[in-house]
Scaffold this motif. Structure first.
Motif: not given
Length: 85
Positions: A32-40, A44-52
């Motif tokens: 998943c591109p939002y998984h914390p191992t794929n960015h710094d 945050s990105l995962c939570i933002e995507k899920n809320l959206r």
């Protein structure tokens, strides 16, 4: 550019990326591109995507029975999972 300097920068970037991995992340979807191992940016990105999308992150589902066999991660699905515990 100095090859050693490039290698050092890459190693530092990797350490920084791993250091920002939220310790409580239980998501197993490493592709998943939002998984914390794929960015710094931690979770945050995962939570933002899920809320959206009106969904709950899989780490919440992992606390109440897991994600195996799940195809939907809506708030309603999460409430059902909590009530079935």
């Amino acid at each position: 550019m100095d090859k050693n300097a490039d290698e050092t920068r890459m190693k530092c970037a990797e350490v920084f990326r791993v250091a920002n991995l939220s310790e409580f992340c239980t998501c197993k979807d490493l592709k998943c591109p939002y998984h914390p191992t794929n960015h710094d940016k931690g979770c945050s990105l995962c939570i933002e995507k899920n809320l959206r999308q009106g969904e709950v992150p899989s780490c919440f589902f992992n606390k109440v029975g897991g994600t195996e066999g799940k195809t939907s991660f809506t708030f309603k699905d999460f409430a059902k999972a909590v009530l079935s515990e």
